[in-house]
Design a protein around this motif. Structure first.
Motif, PDB file in Angstrom:
ATOM      1  N   VAL A  27      59.561  43.079  43.763  1.00  0.00           N
ATOM      2  CA  VAL A  27      59.437  44.464  43.865  1.00  0.00           C
ATOM      3  C   VAL A  27      60.314  45.036  44.973  1.00  0.00           C
ATOM      4  CG1 VAL A  27      57.794  46.245  44.618  1.00  0.00           C
ATOM      5  CG2 VAL A  27      56.999  44.418  43.076  1.00  0.00           C
ATOM      6  N   LYS A  28      60.417  44.299  46.164  1.00  0.00           N
ATOM      7  CA  LYS A  28      61.297  44.844  47.119  1.00  0.00           C
ATOM      8  C   LYS A  28      62.890  44.706  46.773  1.00  0.00           C
ATOM      9  CE  LYS A  28      58.343  44.542  51.182  1.00  0.00           C
ATOM     10  NZ  LYS A  28      58.350  44.062  52.458  1.00  0.00           N
ATOM     11  N   ALA A  29      63.094  43.763  45.800  1.00  0.00           N
ATOM     12  CA  ALA A  29      64.605  43.563  45.404  1.00  0.00           C
ATOM     13  C   ALA A  29      64.945  44.611  43.991  1.00  0.00           C
ATOM     14  CB  ALA A  29      64.821  42.329  44.909  1.00  0.00           C
ATOM     15  N   GLY A  30      63.893  45.498  44.049  1.00  0.00           N
ATOM     16  CA  GLY A  30      64.263  46.439  42.983  1.00  0.00           C
ATOM     17  C   GLY A  30      63.617  46.432  41.645  1.00  0.00           C
ATOM     18  N   GLY A  31      62.988  45.219  41.313  1.00  0.00           N
ATOM     19  CA  GLY A  31      62.218  44.826  40.181  1.00  0.00           C
ATOM     20  C   GLY A  31      63.046  45.182  38.908  1.00  0.00           C
ATOM     21  N   PHE A  32      62.519  45.886  37.933  1.00  0.00           N
ATOM     22  CA  PHE A  32      63.322  46.302  36.536  1.00  0.00           C
ATOM     23  C   PHE A  32      64.137  47.353  36.876  1.00  0.00           C
ATOM     24  CE2 PHE A  32      59.242  43.847  35.095  1.00  0.00           C
ATOM     25  CZ  PHE A  32      59.924  42.779  34.253  1.00  0.00           C
ATOM     26  N   ARG A  33      64.057  48.250  38.012  1.00  0.00           N
ATOM     27  CA  ARG A  33      64.914  49.285  38.119  1.00  0.00           C
ATOM     28  C   ARG A  33      66.355  48.952  38.205  1.00  0.00           C
ATOM     29  NH1 ARG A  33      63.950  51.533  43.038  1.00  0.00           N
ATOM     30  NH2 ARG A  33      62.548  50.069  43.656  1.00  0.00           N
ATOM     31  N   ARG A  34      66.522  47.810  39.102  1.00  0.00           N
ATOM     32  CA  ARG A  34      67.764  47.375  39.312  1.00  0.00           C
ATOM     33  C   ARG A  34      68.438  46.147  38.200  1.00  0.00           C
ATOM     34  NH1 ARG A  34      70.041  48.931  43.725  1.00  0.00           N
ATOM     35  NH2 ARG A  34      68.685  49.885  45.252  1.00  0.00           N
ATOM     36  N   ILE A  35      67.854  46.126  37.046  1.00  0.00           N
ATOM     37  CA  ILE A  35      68.394  45.204  36.198  1.00  0.00           C
ATOM     38  C   ILE A  35      69.803  45.311  35.876  1.00  0.00           C
ATOM     39  CG2 ILE A  35      68.118  44.516  33.525  1.00  0.00           C
ATOM     40  CD1 ILE A  35      65.412  44.559  33.990  1.00  0.00           C
ATOM     41  N   THR A  99      74.886  40.196  41.803  1.00  0.00           N
ATOM     42  CA  THR A  99      73.610  39.774  42.364  1.00  0.00           C
ATOM     43  C   THR A  99      73.432  40.534  43.511  1.00  0.00           C
ATOM     44  OG1 THR A  99      74.617  37.871  43.290  1.00  0.00           O
ATOM     45  CG2 THR A  99      73.409  37.659  41.035  1.00  0.00           C
ATOM     46  N   ARG A 100      74.501  40.801  44.458  1.00  0.00           N
ATOM     47  CA  ARG A 100      74.440  41.441  45.573  1.00  0.00           C
ATOM     48  C   ARG A 100      73.969  42.768  45.209  1.00  0.00           C
ATOM     49  NH1 ARG A 100      75.251  37.008  46.574  1.00  0.00           N
ATOM     50  NH2 ARG A 100      76.355  36.075  48.682  1.00  0.00           N
ATOM     51  N   MET A 101      74.424  43.514  44.188  1.00  0.00           N
ATOM     52  CA  MET A 101      73.948  44.813  44.062  1.00  0.00           C
ATOM     53  C   MET A 101      72.353  44.890  43.476  1.00  0.00           C
ATOM     54  SD  MET A 101      77.063  46.828  42.495  1.00  0.00           S
ATOM     55  CE  MET A 101      76.272  48.447  42.465  1.00  0.00           C
ATOM     56  N   GLN A 102      72.212  43.975  42.682  1.00  0.00           N
ATOM     57  CA  GLN A 102      70.818  43.680  42.106  1.00  0.00           C
ATOM     58  C   GLN A 102      69.816  43.675  43.148  1.00  0.00           C
ATOM     59  OE1 GLN A 102      71.075  40.791  39.310  1.00  0.00           O
ATOM     60  NE2 GLN A 102      71.704  42.051  37.541  1.00  0.00           N
ATOM     61  N   THR A 103      69.954  42.867  44.340  1.00  0.00           N
ATOM     62  CA  THR A 103      69.152  42.594  45.413  1.00  0.00           C
ATOM     63  C   THR A 103      69.178  43.440  46.517  1.00  0.00           C
ATOM     64  OG1 THR A 103      70.637  40.953  46.234  1.00  0.00           O
ATOM     65  CG2 THR A 103      68.805  40.138  44.695  1.00  0.00           C
ATOM     66  N   SER A 104      70.285  44.405  46.411  1.00  0.00           N
ATOM     67  CA  SER A 104      70.639  45.504  47.511  1.00  0.00           C
ATOM     68  C   SER A 104      70.796  44.765  48.803  1.00  0.00           C
ATOM     69  CB  SER A 104      69.301  46.272  47.744  1.00  0.00           C
ATOM     70  OG  SER A 104      69.183  47.115  46.447  1.00  0.00           O
ATOM     71  N   MET A 105      71.306  43.594  48.690  1.00  0.00           N
ATOM     72  CA  MET A 105      71.666  42.894  49.930  1.00  0.00           C
ATOM     73  C   MET A 105      72.521  43.568  50.784  1.00  0.00           C
ATOM     74  SD  MET A 105      73.011  39.099  49.992  1.00  0.00           S
ATOM     75  CE  MET A 105      73.475  37.971  51.370  1.00  0.00           C
ATOM     76  N   TYR A 106      73.629  44.445  50.489  1.00  0.00           N
ATOM     77  CA  TYR A 106      74.333  45.293  51.472  1.00  0.00           C
ATOM     78  C   TYR A 106      74.001  46.645  51.265  1.00  0.00           C
ATOM     79  CZ  TYR A 106      76.909  40.811  51.668  1.00  0.00           C
ATOM     80  OH  TYR A 106      77.276  39.638  52.053  1.00  0.00           O
ATOM     81  N   GLY A 107      73.250  47.000  50.381  1.00  0.00           N
ATOM     82  CA  GLY A 107      72.956  48.468  50.247  1.00  0.00           C
ATOM     83  C   GLY A 107      74.223  49.205  49.578  1.00  0.00           C
ATOM     84  N   ALA A 108      74.776  48.531  48.834  1.00  0.00           N
ATOM     85  CA  ALA A 108      76.318  49.296  47.964  1.00  0.00           C
ATOM     86  C   ALA A 108      75.510  49.895  47.076  1.00  0.00           C
ATOM     87  CB  ALA A 108      76.987  48.130  47.571  1.00  0.00           C
ATOM     88  N   SER A 109      76.613  50.928  46.499  1.00  0.00           N
ATOM     89  CA  SER A 109      76.011  51.893  45.469  1.00  0.00           C
ATOM     90  C   SER A 109      76.933  51.609  44.392  1.00  0.00           C
ATOM     91  CB  SER A 109      76.175  53.242  45.995  1.00  0.00           C
ATOM     92  OG  SER A 109      77.380  53.675  46.464  1.00  0.00           O
ATOM     93  N   THR A 110      78.126  51.012  44.495  1.00  0.00           N
ATOM     94  CA  THR A 110      79.169  50.723  43.599  1.00  0.00           C
ATOM     95  C   THR A 110      79.587  49.355  43.634  1.00  0.00           C
ATOM     96  OG1 THR A 110      81.182  51.283  44.786  1.00  0.00           O
ATOM     97  CG2 THR A 110      79.988  53.120  43.587  1.00  0.00           C
ATOM     98  N   SER A 111      80.094  48.741  42.522  1.00  0.00           N
ATOM     99  CA  SER A 111      80.553  47.465  42.503  1.00  0.00           C
ATOM    100  C   SER A 111      81.851  47.158  43.369  1.00  0.00           C
ATOM    101  CB  SER A 111      81.352  46.968  41.118  1.00  0.00           C
ATOM    102  OG  SER A 111      80.027  46.885  40.119  1.00  0.00           O
ATOM    103  N   PHE A 112      82.546  48.213  43.495  1.00  0.00           N
ATOM    104  CA  PHE A 112      83.708  48.209  44.645  1.00  0.00           C
ATOM    105  C   PHE A 112      83.146  48.067  46.089  1.00  0.00           C
ATOM    106  CE2 PHE A 112      86.714  50.022  47.116  1.00  0.00           C
ATOM    107  CZ  PHE A 112      88.059  49.238  46.876  1.00  0.00           C
ATOM    108  N   LYS A 113      82.341  48.902  46.148  1.00  0.00           N
ATOM    109  CA  LYS A 113      81.809  48.931  47.518  1.00  0.00           C
ATOM    110  C   LYS A 113      81.067  47.679  48.038  1.00  0.00           C
ATOM    111  CE  LYS A 113      80.284  50.841  51.527  1.00  0.00           C
ATOM    112  NZ  LYS A 113      81.474  50.884  52.716  1.00  0.00           N
ATOM    113  N   ALA A 114      80.312  46.959  47.024  1.00  0.00           N
ATOM    114  CA  ALA A 114      79.685  45.601  47.097  1.00  0.00           C
ATOM    115  C   ALA A 114      80.933  44.618  47.399  1.00  0.00           C
ATOM    116  CB  ALA A 114      78.852  45.418  45.940  1.00  0.00           C
ATOM    117  N   ALA A 115      81.871  44.703  46.712  1.00  0.00           N
ATOM    118  CA  ALA A 115      83.001  43.729  46.728  1.00  0.00           C
ATOM    119  C   ALA A 115      83.530  43.837  48.136  1.00  0.00           C
ATOM    120  CB  ALA A 115      84.219  43.849  45.565  1.00  0.00           C
ATOM    121  N   THR A 116      83.808  45.053  48.575  1.00  0.00           N
ATOM    122  CA  THR A 116      84.258  45.065  49.970  1.00  0.00           C
ATOM    123  C   THR A 116      83.577  44.876  51.091  1.00  0.00           C
ATOM    124  OG1 THR A 116      83.558  47.566  50.108  1.00  0.00           O
ATOM    125  CG2 THR A 116      86.063  47.127  49.273  1.00  0.00           C
TER     126      THR A 116
END
Length: 139
Positions: A27-35, A99-116
């Motif tokens: 649930v805290k990792a976003g559940g089905f909302r972050r699929i 996976t970093r975006m799905q689990t909100s590990m860094y709180g990134a809103s885009t793939s590019f931001k997650a990569a950086t």
């Protein structure tokens, strides 16, 4: 190849598995909302991965000196090298970003931001987390 990869992309078994395995809990990792979070990086890389694989596969078929009755071995070795060298080198970083975006590990809103953020926090090695496991699965 790309059609199968896109089918895999929309059939998100791995994606559902990611929040289930998160240390934060499902649930805290976003559940089905972050699929489908991080899918942008996968869509961009699928055609590149397919092109790189087939380029390496065709090159290796000509470089490996096995012909006639050993032609099937040539094809198997060429496909294995193509998968390891190209698909895994490209696919693993995109999986890490997804996976970093799905689990909100860094709180990134885009793939590019997650990569950086992966680069800032973990360096280049961070993009290849799970590389050897992926190789064992693919080959």
């Amino acid at each position: 190849g790309t059609a199968v990869d896109l089918l895999r992309l929309f059939f998100q078994i791995d994606t559902v598995k990611t929040p289930l395995q998160s240390a934060q809990g499902f649930v805290k990792a976003g559940g089905f909302r972050r699929i489908y979070k991080g899918v942008g990086s996968e869509v961009c890389m699928e055609s590149i991965t397919a092109a790189a694989f087939f380029s390496m596969y065709e090159t290796m078929k000509h470089l490996i000196p096995l012909h006639d009755q050993l032609a099937p071995v040539n094809h198997m070795l060429s496909a294995s090298v193509g998968e390891v060298v190209t698909a895994c080198l490209i696919r693993v970083p995109t999986e890490v970003i997804k996976t970093r975006m799905q689990t909100s590990m860094y709180g990134a809103s885009t793939s590019f931001k997650a990569a950086t953020l992966v680069l800032q926090h973990d360096g280049i090695r961070g993009f290849y987390c799970g590389f050897w496991t992926t190789i064992m699965r693919e080959v």
